[in-house]
Design a protein around this motif. Sequence first.
Motif, PDB file in Angstrom:
ATOM      1  N   LYS A  52      18.627  27.300  40.352  1.00 37.06           N
ATOM      2  CA  LYS A  52      19.659  26.902  41.297  1.00 37.06           C
ATOM      3  C   LYS A  52      21.026  27.184  40.712  1.00 37.06           C
ATOM      4  CE  LYS A  52      16.993  23.005  43.205  1.00 37.06           C
ATOM      5  NZ  LYS A  52      16.997  21.530  43.435  1.00 37.06           N
ATOM      6  N   ASN A  53      21.999  27.436  41.586  1.00 34.00           N
ATOM      7  CA  ASN A  53      23.377  27.571  41.144  1.00 34.00           C
ATOM      8  C   ASN A  53      23.879  26.247  40.579  1.00 34.00           C
ATOM      9  OD1 ASN A  53      23.576  30.259  41.945  1.00 34.00           O
ATOM     10  ND2 ASN A  53      24.295  29.731  44.008  1.00 34.00           N
ATOM     11  N   ASN A  54      24.756  26.359  39.580  1.00 38.54           N
ATOM     12  CA  ASN A  54      25.354  25.175  38.953  1.00 38.54           C
ATOM     13  C   ASN A  54      24.309  24.221  38.386  1.00 38.54           C
ATOM     14  OD1 ASN A  54      27.912  26.154  39.691  1.00 38.54           O
ATOM     15  ND2 ASN A  54      27.815  25.112  41.665  1.00 38.54           N
ATOM     16  N   GLU A  55      23.242  24.787  37.863  1.00 44.20           N
ATOM     17  CA  GLU A  55      22.202  23.977  37.238  1.00 44.20           C
ATOM     18  C   GLU A  55      21.622  24.751  36.055  1.00 44.20           C
ATOM     19  OE1 GLU A  55      17.859  22.762  38.617  1.00 44.20           O
ATOM     20  OE2 GLU A  55      19.398  21.589  39.686  1.00 44.20           O
ATOM     21  N   LEU A  56      21.731  24.178  34.868  1.00 45.61           N
ATOM     22  CA  LEU A  56      21.231  24.859  33.688  1.00 45.61           C
ATOM     23  C   LEU A  56      19.709  24.895  33.704  1.00 45.61           C
ATOM     24  CD1 LEU A  56      23.605  23.360  30.959  1.00 45.61           C
ATOM     25  CD2 LEU A  56      23.632  25.689  31.872  1.00 45.61           C
ATOM     26  N   TYR A  60      17.009  26.025  28.481  1.00 41.12           N
ATOM     27  CA  TYR A  60      18.289  25.850  27.800  1.00 41.12           C
ATOM     28  C   TYR A  60      18.524  24.384  27.442  1.00 41.12           C
ATOM     29  CZ  TYR A  60      23.242  26.289  26.728  1.00 41.12           C
ATOM     30  OH  TYR A  60      24.459  26.255  26.097  1.00 41.12           O
ATOM     31  N   ILE A  61      18.218  23.496  28.370  1.00 39.55           N
ATOM     32  CA  ILE A  61      18.418  22.061  28.142  1.00 39.55           C
ATOM     33  C   ILE A  61      17.560  21.569  26.975  1.00 39.55           C
ATOM     34  CG2 ILE A  61      18.086  19.778  29.158  1.00 39.55           C
ATOM     35  CD1 ILE A  61      18.741  21.078  31.887  1.00 39.55           C
ATOM     36  N   GLU A 219      27.175  29.612  23.929  1.00 38.41           N
ATOM     37  CA  GLU A 219      26.532  28.590  24.754  1.00 38.41           C
ATOM     38  C   GLU A 219      27.095  28.687  26.171  1.00 38.41           C
ATOM     39  OE1 GLU A 219      27.640  24.578  23.700  1.00 38.41           O
ATOM     40  OE2 GLU A 219      29.507  25.278  22.794  1.00 38.41           O
ATOM     41  N   TYR A 220      26.579  27.819  27.062  1.00 35.78           N
ATOM     42  CA  TYR A 220      27.105  27.745  28.425  1.00 35.78           C
ATOM     43  C   TYR A 220      28.066  26.565  28.549  1.00 35.78           C
ATOM     44  CZ  TYR A 220      23.682  31.098  30.156  1.00 35.78           C
ATOM     45  OH  TYR A 220      22.949  32.241  30.386  1.00 35.78           O
ATOM     46  N   CYS A 221      29.145  26.778  29.267  1.00 38.23           N
ATOM     47  CA  CYS A 221      30.046  25.686  29.623  1.00 38.23           C
ATOM     48  C   CYS A 221      29.391  24.890  30.752  1.00 38.23           C
ATOM     49  CB  CYS A 221      31.398  26.240  30.065  1.00 38.23           C
ATOM     50  SG  CYS A 221      32.514  25.001  30.742  1.00 38.23           S
ATOM     51  N   THR A 222      29.205  23.602  30.548  1.00 41.62           N
ATOM     52  CA  THR A 222      28.493  22.782  31.534  1.00 41.62           C
ATOM     53  C   THR A 222      29.337  22.470  32.765  1.00 41.62           C
ATOM     54  OG1 THR A 222      29.161  20.793  30.312  1.00 41.62           O
ATOM     55  CG2 THR A 222      26.996  21.726  29.795  1.00 41.62           C
ATOM     56  N   LYS A 223      30.634  22.757  32.716  1.00 42.53           N
ATOM     57  CA  LYS A 223      31.482  22.537  33.877  1.00 42.53           C
ATOM     58  C   LYS A 223      31.597  23.792  34.737  1.00 42.53           C
ATOM     59  CE  LYS A 223      34.345  18.840  31.915  1.00 42.53           C
ATOM     60  NZ  LYS A 223      35.736  18.404  31.588  1.00 42.53           N
ATOM     61  N   LEU A 224      31.756  24.936  34.091  1.00 42.08           N
ATOM     62  CA  LEU A 224      31.941  26.191  34.825  1.00 42.08           C
ATOM     63  C   LEU A 224      30.660  27.012  34.923  1.00 42.08           C
ATOM     64  CD1 LEU A 224      35.364  27.302  33.282  1.00 42.08           C
ATOM     65  CD2 LEU A 224      34.965  26.106  35.437  1.00 42.08           C
TER      66      LEU A 224
END
Length: 269
Positions: A52-56, A60-61, A219-224
């Motif tokens: 899904k978009n905007n979902e890690l 990764y988690i 890493e991934y930015c959890t906000k963007l």
Amino acid sequence: MKQLISFDLFADMGFLKKPDINENIYLTYNMMHKPCVLGILGAITGLEGFRKNNELPEYYIKLNHIPIGIKPIGKGCENGNFSKNVTTYTNTIGFANSDGNLIVSEQTLINPAYRIFLLLDTEQKYEKMLYERIHNQEAEFIPYLGKNDYSAWWCKESVIDYQIVDDNFDNDYKVETVFIKQKAVIDSVSDDADGDIFSMDFDISQFGSFVYFEKLPTEYCTKLYQYKYADFALTDSKLKAGSLPKESLYHIKETNRDNVEIEIIVQLN
């Protein structure tokens, strides 16, 4: 129990897409980076990917905390760089572009290969699974380098278990993996450099034959939900003590097939 291992990952071709390209050519990172390695580990464990978009993704988690080091290897690697080729695709089916045919050029890595270092806690479920499956050359899904056209593999004979050596890193050292540049511009680099200035953000005590630089995702930015970046380097030069943070360095040793003990230093992030 903490166990530091490595395995050698190979592919015939690879495409580690740079997301900041807005032209009709897609460029690739030369060096494998941690988010990409985590995708490989997710394929090995069978954890879910992006859904899904905007979902890690699940992999990764659950795996992002694992310290990882990367070293380019293989005949296709020259001073850290792999050969690249540009291929042009033409999409004529109309789904990709309503205005007509879509023509895209894509830069591709040729024969990329990397030694992946992992510090695993074998008391944790997925890290124990990684340890066992990497040793057995097993994966739930087929790993690939950036595109499912470019499958990747490793041989169980390449897997190495290391012993961690106590080290305060008070002496000059050589780092086998790519490492994050930490400091601002240095004042000088070598005791015998006749006062020359060479700005590379870390102190060299003894020059080798090359220094390689690349800005890579960490890493991934959890906000963007976009990559965070750092400046990385690779060199066969010796670094002055204190050039890199001690907590990220590991002095490790192995006994090879000829019963010879080898010691190296790697950076894991």
